[in-house]
Design a protein around this motif. Structure first.
Motif, PDB file in Angstrom:
ATOM      1  N   GLU A  78     -15.512 -33.892  17.712  1.00 48.07           N
ATOM      2  CA  GLU A  78     -16.421 -34.530  16.758  1.00 48.07           C
ATOM      3  C   GLU A  78     -15.715 -35.624  15.980  1.00 48.07           C
ATOM      4  O   GLU A  78     -16.286 -36.690  15.722  1.00 48.07           O
ATOM      5  N   HIS A  79     -14.462 -35.370  15.593  1.00 50.41           N
ATOM      6  CA  HIS A  79     -13.703 -36.372  14.823  1.00 50.41           C
ATOM      7  C   HIS A  79     -13.533 -37.663  15.622  1.00 50.41           C
ATOM      8  O   HIS A  79     -13.633 -38.761  15.066  1.00 50.41           O
ATOM      9  N   PHE A  80     -13.272 -37.524  16.929  1.00 42.65           N
ATOM     10  CA  PHE A  80     -13.053 -38.699  17.763  1.00 42.65           C
ATOM     11  C   PHE A  80     -14.342 -39.190  18.428  1.00 42.65           C
ATOM     12  O   PHE A  80     -14.299 -40.033  19.324  1.00 42.65           O
ATOM     13  N   GLN A  81     -15.465 -38.622  17.977  1.00 43.34           N
ATOM     14  CA  GLN A  81     -16.781 -39.055  18.457  1.00 43.34           C
ATOM     15  C   GLN A  81     -16.814 -39.129  19.979  1.00 43.34           C
ATOM     16  O   GLN A  81     -17.197 -40.132  20.583  1.00 43.34           O
ATOM     17  N   SER A  82     -16.387 -38.035  20.571  1.00 46.58           N
ATOM     18  CA  SER A  82     -16.303 -37.959  22.032  1.00 46.58           C
ATOM     19  C   SER A  82     -17.475 -37.148  22.583  1.00 46.58           C
ATOM     20  O   SER A  82     -17.986 -36.245  21.925  1.00 46.58           O
ATOM     21  N   GLY A  83     -17.886 -37.460  23.787  1.00 42.64           N
ATOM     22  CA  GLY A  83     -18.977 -36.729  24.411  1.00 42.64           C
ATOM     23  C   GLY A  83     -18.510 -35.529  25.219  1.00 42.64           C
ATOM     24  O   GLY A  83     -19.297 -34.931  25.957  1.00 42.64           O
ATOM     25  N   SER A  84     -17.243 -35.161  25.103  1.00 39.08           N
ATOM     26  CA  SER A  84     -16.693 -34.047  25.871  1.00 39.08           C
ATOM     27  C   SER A  84     -17.230 -32.710  25.377  1.00 39.08           C
ATOM     28  O   SER A  84     -17.666 -32.579  24.225  1.00 39.08           O
ATOM     29  N   SER A  85     -17.138 -31.708  26.235  1.00 37.26           N
ATOM     30  CA  SER A  85     -17.567 -30.352  25.896  1.00 37.26           C
ATOM     31  C   SER A  85     -16.353 -29.483  25.609  1.00 37.26           C
ATOM     32  O   SER A  85     -15.490 -29.304  26.475  1.00 37.26           O
ATOM     33  N   ALA A  86     -16.273 -28.925  24.417  1.00 36.24           N
ATOM     34  CA  ALA A  86     -15.131 -28.098  24.035  1.00 36.24           C
ATOM     35  C   ALA A  86     -15.012 -26.871  24.937  1.00 36.24           C
ATOM     36  O   ALA A  86     -13.919 -26.540  25.414  1.00 36.24           O
ATOM     37  N   LYS A  87     -16.113 -26.189  25.168  1.00 37.23           N
ATOM     38  CA  LYS A  87     -16.070 -24.961  25.971  1.00 37.23           C
ATOM     39  C   LYS A  87     -15.644 -25.243  27.404  1.00 37.23           C
ATOM     40  O   LYS A  87     -14.938 -24.449  28.030  1.00 37.23           O
ATOM     41  N   GLN A  88     -16.071 -26.387  27.935  1.00 38.84           N
ATOM     42  CA  GLN A  88     -15.687 -26.732  29.303  1.00 38.84           C
ATOM     43  C   GLN A  88     -14.212 -27.096  29.376  1.00 38.84           C
ATOM     44  O   GLN A  88     -13.490 -26.621  30.269  1.00 38.84           O
ATOM     45  N   LEU A  89     -13.746 -27.904  28.442  1.00 44.48           N
ATOM     46  CA  LEU A  89     -12.352 -28.353  28.462  1.00 44.48           C
ATOM     47  C   LEU A  89     -11.378 -27.207  28.221  1.00 44.48           C
ATOM     48  O   LEU A  89     -10.342 -27.103  28.883  1.00 44.48           O
ATOM     49  N   ILE A  90     -11.685 -26.347  27.278  1.00 42.57           N
ATOM     50  CA  ILE A  90     -10.730 -25.312  26.894  1.00 42.57           C
ATOM     51  C   ILE A  90     -10.622 -24.213  27.942  1.00 42.57           C
ATOM     52  O   ILE A  90      -9.679 -23.412  27.926  1.00 42.57           O
ATOM     53  N   GLY A  91     -11.552 -24.175  28.871  1.00 46.28           N
ATOM     54  CA  GLY A  91     -11.474 -23.206  29.955  1.00 46.28           C
ATOM     55  C   GLY A  91     -10.170 -23.328  30.739  1.00 46.28           C
ATOM     56  O   GLY A  91      -9.630 -22.322  31.229  1.00 46.28           O
ATOM     57  N   GLN A  92      -9.639 -24.554  30.846  1.00 44.59           N
ATOM     58  CA  GLN A  92      -8.375 -24.772  31.543  1.00 44.59           C
ATOM     59  C   GLN A  92      -7.232 -24.055  30.824  1.00 44.59           C
ATOM     60  O   GLN A  92      -6.347 -23.475  31.458  1.00 44.59           O
ATOM     61  N   GLN A  93      -7.275 -24.090  29.502  1.00 43.09           N
ATOM     62  CA  GLN A  93      -6.247 -23.431  28.707  1.00 43.09           C
ATOM     63  C   GLN A  93      -6.368 -21.910  28.803  1.00 43.09           C
ATOM     64  O   GLN A  93      -5.371 -21.199  28.939  1.00 43.09           O
TER      65      GLN A  93
END
Length: 229
Positions: A78-93
């Protein structure tokens, strides 16, 4: 050193941290941001957000590391006004936490000191570390996590619970970990001997002094055996 028990951190100490997993996450956030920013800036912001959440997550306000990871990454996106999905990205971690790469000196170290009680103390969630330990066949006396005590290192709860379970005085225990703030400072505060496992040759911060600074578990093993003579 009159050593009767060993406390061990897990990620960064026995298995690899998620250092290779994170940069692609930062980059995807950068690419989807609505303004110019760099990946390093994103990583720094995420870590600052996560660290702040750690410091207030204890007792009734405790949240698991998975929850804090999603919350802090969502705030970062949200801070970087990105369209990414947190739940999708963090799945890698999350996947990494369950199947991290094992350091080549880990099993040898555990074998050398198998005659002593060995306790793993980790800030990672219970199910994740259980999966990782099983994946690599790591067997120790007990595994304690932040979820067991509803608090994160360097707060004292995790160390105190481990001492309660083993019934051994702090001066007869050594805690080994790669995090200066969480492991060295946390254990030193309670009078536990410490080895800072500085695998990445980081600069030593000001403050608490570890009993030994070692760059791998083989060196830690040698120092401990010498101190026990």
């Amino acid at each position: 050193m009159k050593l009767k028990a060993i406390f061990l951190d897990f990620y960064g100490t026995l298995v690899h941290e998620d250092d290779d997993i994170l940069p692609p996450i930062y980059e995807e956030i950068r690419q989807n941001s609505s303004f110019d920013c760099d990946a390093q800036e994103i990583g720094q912001y995420w870590w600052k957000s996560l660290s702040g959440l750690f410091s207030v997550s204890y007792g009734d306000a405790f949240k698991s590391q998975r929850e804090l990871g999603i919350q802090s990454l969502t705030e970062t996106i949200e801070h970087f006004q990105s369209g990414s999905s947190a739940k999708q990205l963090i799945g890698q971690q999350f996947e990494h936490w369950m199947r991290p790469e094992l350091y080549e000196d880990t099993l040898s170290f555990l074998s050398t000191f198998s005659h002593l009680p060995i306790y793993i103390l980790s800030n990672i969630d219970t199910t994740d570390i259980a999966a990782a330990a099983a994946f690599h066949g790591i067997e120790v006396t007990d595994v304690l996590t932040s979820e067991d005590v509803r608090a994160y290192k360097p707060r004292p709860e995790l160390f105190l619970e481990a001492m309660r379970r083993c019934g051994i005085k702090p001066e007869e225990i050594v805690h080994i970990g790669d995090s200066y703030a969480s492991d060295v400072v946390g254990a030193n505060t309670l009078g536990i001997n410490t080895i800072w496992l500085n695998r990445l040759y980081k600069r030593q911060p000001q403050g608490a002094k570890p009993d030994f600074i070692c760059h791998d578990l083989k060196e830690a093993e040698q120092r401990m055996l010498q101190a026990m003579e």
